[in-house]
Design a protein around this motif. Sequence first.
Motif, PDB file in Angstrom:
ATOM      1  N   GLU A   9       0.843  -1.197   0.000  1.00  0.00           N
ATOM      2  CA  GLU A   9       0.000   0.000   0.000  1.00  0.00           C
ATOM      3  C   GLU A   9       0.876   1.244   0.000  1.00  0.00           C
ATOM      4  O   GLU A   9       2.034   1.221   0.427  1.00  0.00           O
ATOM      5  CB  GLU A   9      -0.926   0.017   1.216  1.00  0.00           C
ATOM      6  N   VAL A  40      -8.551  -5.029  -3.857  1.00  0.00           N
ATOM      7  CA  VAL A  40      -8.751  -3.809  -4.627  1.00  0.00           C
ATOM      8  C   VAL A  40      -8.193  -4.011  -6.037  1.00  0.00           C
ATOM      9  O   VAL A  40      -7.014  -4.284  -6.204  1.00  0.00           O
ATOM     10  CB  VAL A  40      -8.069  -2.604  -3.947  1.00  0.00           C
ATOM     11  N   VAL A  43      -8.422   1.932  -8.430  1.00  0.00           N
ATOM     12  CA  VAL A  43      -8.837   3.139  -7.702  1.00  0.00           C
ATOM     13  C   VAL A  43      -8.834   4.298  -8.693  1.00  0.00           C
ATOM     14  O   VAL A  43      -8.163   4.246  -9.726  1.00  0.00           O
ATOM     15  CB  VAL A  43      -7.911   3.456  -6.503  1.00  0.00           C
ATOM     16  N   MET A  71     -12.680   3.204  -4.996  1.00  0.00           N
ATOM     17  CA  MET A  71     -12.147   1.912  -5.415  1.00  0.00           C
ATOM     18  C   MET A  71     -13.235   1.013  -5.974  1.00  0.00           C
ATOM     19  O   MET A  71     -14.431   1.249  -5.788  1.00  0.00           O
ATOM     20  CB  MET A  71     -11.480   1.202  -4.228  1.00  0.00           C
ATOM     21  N   SER A  92     -17.893  -1.720  -4.608  1.00  0.00           N
ATOM     22  CA  SER A  92     -17.212  -0.466  -4.278  1.00  0.00           C
ATOM     23  C   SER A  92     -17.623  -0.076  -2.869  1.00  0.00           C
ATOM     24  O   SER A  92     -18.720  -0.439  -2.416  1.00  0.00           O
ATOM     25  CB  SER A  92     -17.604   0.659  -5.242  1.00  0.00           C
ATOM     26  N   LEU A 113     -13.103   8.075   3.548  1.00  0.00           N
ATOM     27  CA  LEU A 113     -11.916   7.325   3.165  1.00  0.00           C
ATOM     28  C   LEU A 113     -10.851   8.251   2.582  1.00  0.00           C
ATOM     29  O   LEU A 113     -11.161   9.215   1.875  1.00  0.00           O
ATOM     30  CB  LEU A 113     -12.286   6.260   2.126  1.00  0.00           C
ATOM     31  N   VAL A 120      -7.761   3.807   0.118  1.00  0.00           N
ATOM     32  CA  VAL A 120      -7.858   2.559  -0.643  1.00  0.00           C
ATOM     33  C   VAL A 120      -6.712   2.348  -1.623  1.00  0.00           C
ATOM     34  O   VAL A 120      -6.782   1.449  -2.464  1.00  0.00           O
ATOM     35  CB  VAL A 120      -9.199   2.526  -1.402  1.00  0.00           C
ATOM     36  N   ARG A 125      -8.047  -4.452   1.511  1.00  0.00           N
ATOM     37  CA  ARG A 125      -8.546  -3.623   2.605  1.00  0.00           C
ATOM     38  C   ARG A 125      -9.843  -4.202   3.139  1.00  0.00           C
ATOM     39  O   ARG A 125     -10.669  -4.704   2.375  1.00  0.00           O
ATOM     40  CB  ARG A 125      -8.794  -2.179   2.152  1.00  0.00           C
ATOM     41  N   PHE A 127     -13.508  -3.563   4.961  1.00  0.00           N
ATOM     42  CA  PHE A 127     -14.530  -2.519   5.039  1.00  0.00           C
ATOM     43  C   PHE A 127     -15.692  -3.027   5.890  1.00  0.00           C
ATOM     44  O   PHE A 127     -15.959  -4.239   5.913  1.00  0.00           O
ATOM     45  CB  PHE A 127     -15.088  -2.190   3.647  1.00  0.00           C
ATOM     46  N   SER A 145     -14.436   2.015 -10.504  1.00  0.00           N
ATOM     47  CA  SER A 145     -13.671   2.744  -9.479  1.00  0.00           C
ATOM     48  C   SER A 145     -13.921   4.243  -9.541  1.00  0.00           C
ATOM     49  O   SER A 145     -13.609   4.965  -8.595  1.00  0.00           O
ATOM     50  CB  SER A 145     -12.166   2.472  -9.635  1.00  0.00           C
TER      51      SER A 145
END
Length: 348
Positions: A9, A40, A43, A71, A92, A113, A120, A125, A127, A145
């Motif tokens: 990331e 993901v 993005v 994302m 999403s 976010l 993201v 990730r 959620f 995205s």
Amino acid sequence: MSIPTTTSEYYLPKIGSYDNLTLRTKNVEKPRTNDVLVKVHAVSLQFRDLLIASGNYPVASPPDLVPVSDMAGEVVAVGQDVKGWKVGDRVSANFATDHIHGDPTPAIKRTDLGGLTNGVLTEYRTFPAHSLVAIPSHLSYEEASTLPCAALTAYNSLLGPIPVKAGDYVLVLGTGGISIFALQLAAASGANVIVTSSSDEKLKIASKLGAKHVINYNKTPNWDEEIQKITNGVGVDHVIEVGGPGTLPKSINTARVGGHIHIVGIVSKDTSGANLVLNTILKTVTLRGIYVGSLTQFKDMNRLLSANPETTRPYIDKVFPFEEARQAYSYLASQRHVGKVVIKVSKD
């Protein structure tokens, strides 16, 4: 589907420039009881991401922020109490994960976010299950995205409390992400759309996407007067106002009496703005600040997109690989784009 143990990331160890974006590896956060773990795939970037990275956003971000709000991805694991989601679902996350319906509150805004919470720009990730929306089946991950912020902001503007009607005049400033979605949604709703830009090439694209009238504001600096001519002196019903103080006076001039100005951005470099309050009162226009939208609106918007799959297909200018995130930010900052700039996170 195997669940990975680590994720790559980007984060901002220091606020001041997107050049500070740094790649790191960390452990994947396993989904709690009501969480969903998402891979993901893509993005998309917003002007807000530039403001946050540069330190010009009005709200301070937490240290070592993982940026980006929008994302699209694939469910790879669900918590034991999660209902409605299964492995393999395409989803999403909403811009503010706790904004389910109605107006935002200070508590809801703290779940934004990529601003007040980690975003993201990561491979995996978790959620909250309640924050996710199924993406339209006809869209790719890259296209989907672009929906959570740009598309939903445009939708909330035009199809919120005062919905656009067939035959209305809609003025769209510029050809960035929100503006292009507003053009497409307004055209799909049967409105007459007017688009302004400094580029004839960008205006050609706007015409292909459904704009009835286009104005190059460098060639026509008094574009507000030109719009009054187009509307036979009546003015437009809705304005998608992305410029801020530098364009707002002329936007008010273009509105009909009782018209609606949807303030969605501050991209103009011109900071002039005299007599705004008086002119607003005299024109009885509604200046409505738009703070993205709710999960309920997101679902409603996706129904509209699915019902008009080609006329509302997201317009993506350029897709960058995950390794070129800084270059994607730089391209967005250049304002050479039309529509959206996307980062493809997953290689498969």
